[in-house]
Scaffold this active site. Sequence first.
Site, PDB file in Angstrom:
ATOM      1  N   GLU A 210       0.821  -1.205   0.000  1.00 41.83           N
ATOM      2  CA  GLU A 210       0.000   0.000   0.000  1.00 41.83           C
ATOM      3  C   GLU A 210       0.865   1.269   0.000  1.00 41.83           C
ATOM      4  OE1 GLU A 210      -2.523  -0.792   3.408  1.00 41.83           O
ATOM      5  OE2 GLU A 210      -4.048  -1.692   2.116  1.00 41.83           O
ATOM      6  N   GLU A 293      -6.934  -8.073  -0.478  1.00 45.56           N
ATOM      7  CA  GLU A 293      -7.456  -7.938   0.881  1.00 45.56           C
ATOM      8  C   GLU A 293      -8.965  -7.715   0.787  1.00 45.56           C
ATOM      9  OE1 GLU A 293      -5.529  -5.103   3.384  1.00 45.56           O
ATOM     10  OE2 GLU A 293      -3.506  -5.902   3.023  1.00 45.56           O
TER      11      GLU A 293
END
Length: 646
Positions: A210, A293
Amino acid sequence: SSGINAEWPLRPGTIVRCSLFVCVTITNTFTFNMNGKVICFAVCLTVVFTERSFKVDWNGNRFLKDGRPYQYASAGMHYFRIPREYWKDRVYTAKSAGLTTIQTYTIWNLHEPSPGEFNFEGNLDVVGFIKLVHSYNMTVILRVGPFIDAEVTFGGLPPWLLSIPGMKVRSRNTDYMTAVSKWLDKLLPMVRPLLYANGGPIIMVQFENEYGSYACDRDYLNHTYSLFRSRLGGDEVVYFTTDNPLTVKCGSLPTEEVLTTIDFGVNTDPEYPMYNFNFLRDFQPRGPLVNSEFYTGWLDYWGTEHSKRDTAPLVAQYQVLLEMGASVNFYMWHGGTSWGLMSGAEMSYYRPNPTSYDYDAPVRECGDIHAEKYWGIRKVTEKFFGSSGLPAPNNTAKLGGIDVSMTQVASLHDQISPNSFLGKSKYPRSFEEFGVYEGMIAYQFEVNGSDEGYLGLLGVHDRAYVALDSGEYFQVRRNDNRNVRVHDIGQTVTIFVENQGYLSFGPYMFETEYEYKGIANVTQGISILEGCSHYIINVTHPLERSSGPGEMKLPGVFKGEFTLSKSEILDTYIDTTGWGKGFLSINDNLLGRYWPDAGPQYTLLIPKLWLKEGKNSVTAVELWKPGTHFKLVDTPKLDGSVNNKA
């Protein structure tokens, strides 16, 4: 014959590996001469294809495993959050549900707690975990980072990086990249034999995590990627990144050497997955779609309500993802526990995470299944991947109904001695300057006493407990910068400062000037106090007073015992209701932090592995409001009342 990898002459019974197949049984060999050249042949009974490969088919928008289209459904779990003895059980929960893959992070700060000192034992045997998954004929997705977030302290980075002057993590800072290189030099050669192409289960490896939520430095990403390629090879594994859909342009690389994946949770709109994947397609027009995710629940913070997610929309959107050909990782399938002092914190304002990482996942913190989520996911999985043919795991019996009376045996003041002395300076120094990265430090000043006045604490990171000679005792939270009116300052001011966990997410974790632990300054009236002595405080194995009972001040050390028969050695929970805030150990195993004053977590999980027949000891370091007893209970309390002002 030109592709045969073997020495001639071949004899019957020889096994020969060719470029694409294995000739299992040689039944005959012969040669003949043609125009002066000797031509050799082997006759085989069996041909078995053995070339192992896992690749991205960019034109087909899919994965190819051994040349065949491949879609995965993955269970997210972290080996370091699960006692090693329970790994097999937790992997089985995913296998029984028909999932194909296990996804896990690696956690640098636990593997290298001090520079150059590595630990891969017990719960940290990542190679052993990967091999266990392989034994279930499941594939592995390895998220190396080295930054992982995962709600662990400093996002999995070792906090000792903060002791290096000028450090800027997750950047091209020379010292940072040197430390990363040394870590990868240790880890990646250990896992390279376990890549799918080399006969192991690892099909994908993630670098960074991320990153687009932090910065937009493609040179840094390229350099990090090159560190992985040089140690794992370029074509032996699929490299990937993961980002929020809105930040993929900064979090990945515009090349088809790297697969870009995204993460997003549940929405009742069936078009929601495609809405998110459209952001991905704007950046990477082709390749397989992956939600790395897919959130089954959500994380918790001390002082906020326990997070829960409904099953129906989760299952419905999972089916939509599979129907569109996307691969999915459930984050989390099983959350586990942030044992000891593992848990981290997040900003906008400082919000520490609790010890439990239950995540409202399909498999609970203790390993029991959340029946509605487990069966909902299993039924959808069977439609696309077929039945596992395995029975669902059984939930285990738990121990409960035992009270543990607690008695104060010491104060943390007793640890202030020459043995714990770190040094003295004009003004307070940070934890990092002393190489202390968890627990507590006591800051002590000698002052000119007065009947009353104001004490001010500036730059508290993360919580301070102030003890005065008079017995007055108060706490100051991070960012409070409070001036406290006291009635009798006395001669000595002792400030116990607690590290509640380094930031695991948020832009401020970049800045070593911001993410320090300790206090900046202390004032008396309008004067800054000078002459600060520093003492390390051991909260993992606190000392017991050896010179008699004396005066039992707070923070205090409390002890208790309970006795178990062999049949009573079961997983259990310890209920901390009635206490304030502190650290709790069972038989010298630090379970983690408790904080019922804030909630929502009131119970800590105790694995039966840490219990024994006969006497068992409980040790609590209570920082604020001691109770009289704890209680062993058979059900968790993770959704208790909360107080965000605690």
